[in-house]
Design an enzyme around this catalytic site. Sequence first.
Site, PDB file in Angstrom:
ATOM      1  CB  CYS A  88      -0.964  -0.078   1.253  1.00 58.15           C
ATOM      2  SG  CYS A  88      -2.184   1.443   1.201  1.00 58.15           S
TER       3      CYS A  88
ATOM      4  CB  THR B 129     -28.365   0.780  10.394  1.00 60.01           C
ATOM      5  OG1 THR B 129     -29.550   0.311   9.363  1.00 60.01           O
ATOM      6  CG2 THR B 129     -29.027   0.906  11.933  1.00 60.01           C
ATOM      7  CE1 TYR B 130     -26.310   7.240   8.320  1.00 60.71           C
ATOM      8  CE2 TYR B 130     -25.149   5.264   7.521  1.00 60.71           C
ATOM      9  CZ  TYR B 130     -24.962   6.465   8.080  1.00 60.71           C
ATOM     10  OH  TYR B 130     -23.647   6.797   8.352  1.00 60.71           O
ATOM     11  CG  ASN B 131     -33.114   1.902  10.260  1.00 64.91           C
ATOM     12  OD1 ASN B 131     -32.989   2.972  10.921  1.00 64.91           O
ATOM     13  ND2 ASN B 131     -32.975   0.573  10.397  1.00 64.91           N
TER      14      ASN B 131
END
Length: 492
Positions: A130, A386-388
Amino acid sequence: MRLATTANEAYTASLSVPELLGCKQCGGGRGQDEELGIRIPRPLGHGPSRFIPEKEILQVGGEDAQMHTLFADSFAALGRLDNITLVMVFHPQYLESFLKTQHYLLQMDGPLPLHYRHYIGIMAAARHQCSYLVNLHVNDFLHVGGDPKWLNGLENAPQKLQNLGELNKVLAHRPWLITKEHIEGLLKAEEHSWSLAELVHAVVLLTHYHSLASFTFGCGISPEIHCDGGHTFRPPSVSNYCICDITNGNHSVDEMQVNPAGNVSVSDAFFEVEALMEKMRQLQECRDEEEASQEEMASRFEIEKRESMFVFSSDDEEVTPARDVSRHFEDTSYGYKDFSRHGMHVPTFRVQDYCWEDHGYSLVNRLYPDVGQLIDEKFHIAYNLTYNTMAMHKDVDTSMLRRAIWNYIHCMFGIRYDDYDYGEINQLLDRSFKVYIKTVVCTPEKVTKRMYDSFWRQFKHSEKVHVNLLLIEARMQAELLYALRAITRYMT
């Protein structure tokens, strides 16, 4: 976002004026800047990521007030806003935790001196070739007073750091092989020995940068403007390239780009999302109706672990590390190997016997105060974030999907949760997604834009970045579990 622009524009390089006249677009003609002996670099790429359109990243960063505060704090601490930070902008809650943890590891009080910390970061990033992270930490290493001779190769670093090379190698590519003998060899190396606190600091840094290399490749992070491959001295033209570009093969990215995922219709991608939603509904119904026996759950884990060995990309080719990266580590041929290849067998690591929450967390916090808490917070944010939403759907419970991704990564490392039904993984993760996950986690230097584009084709870029956050944190935890268990065994 003005901070990012200022940071990039602040970098200039003074070079002699070219003696030969060439293409005027390429700067061969004598402009006003050249008469002053100054040539102004400009970014070679199109934003912080080669995979994600720059306008989407800029839009998110410009809309969120929390981001402005984070950017200001990051810029004040590091003197720059790197491209990793700019891509993580999609997820402010995680980014805040990430920056706080990284700042503590590199700059706050700890067992290791500052130049050792950056050199260990170089060693870890180099294992995955990298160059992005290597270049960043070469600059930081020199900035905090590191000896430039060490950068000529690992053999020029102190013996104490050279001794860390074996642990770095095994931890990056085959962590299930780490034993208490590895730990004993470092702690009992006479005048080159490590203390327990120093070793825990080093292990956390190694796992952090192995995982960050995964994120760098997984999200196609572009080189920084001041690093090799990050800038050009050619001024922009109307078409973004001139006749010299054509003859040299340096065509504009936009002009030459082809859809790597093939001609996938919107309707096909839409039906993929609907099919995934339906599988989640069906699995939830099955959970409610019946529960598999412990024997069946164990059998499904072994099947999934065995099948994960045969997940590989058609683009899977050996990548030869460049000399400027490979000099920072030994045994360049050593890489990832599936554990049961060539008749080799590794016992399953049962989380019920040794887990982060009950064992690893307390060990890290005892030997390197506060770091266990910071890492734990970062794990929890990544796992529970989460943002659902799922693509075009709202109000979706994504916990089943997030757990499948996390547990699949741990399964590839031989880590088993007794209470999880591994049959769910094959239902929720299709082959292209598994290829991407395995490549990002195990051999990130082989990730391509084709892989990124080919999974979850109807999902937003922010959701794919979210996936990468899950991948790097699950990987870091897996590496830490093996290393910390070996340290615990040595101590007892």
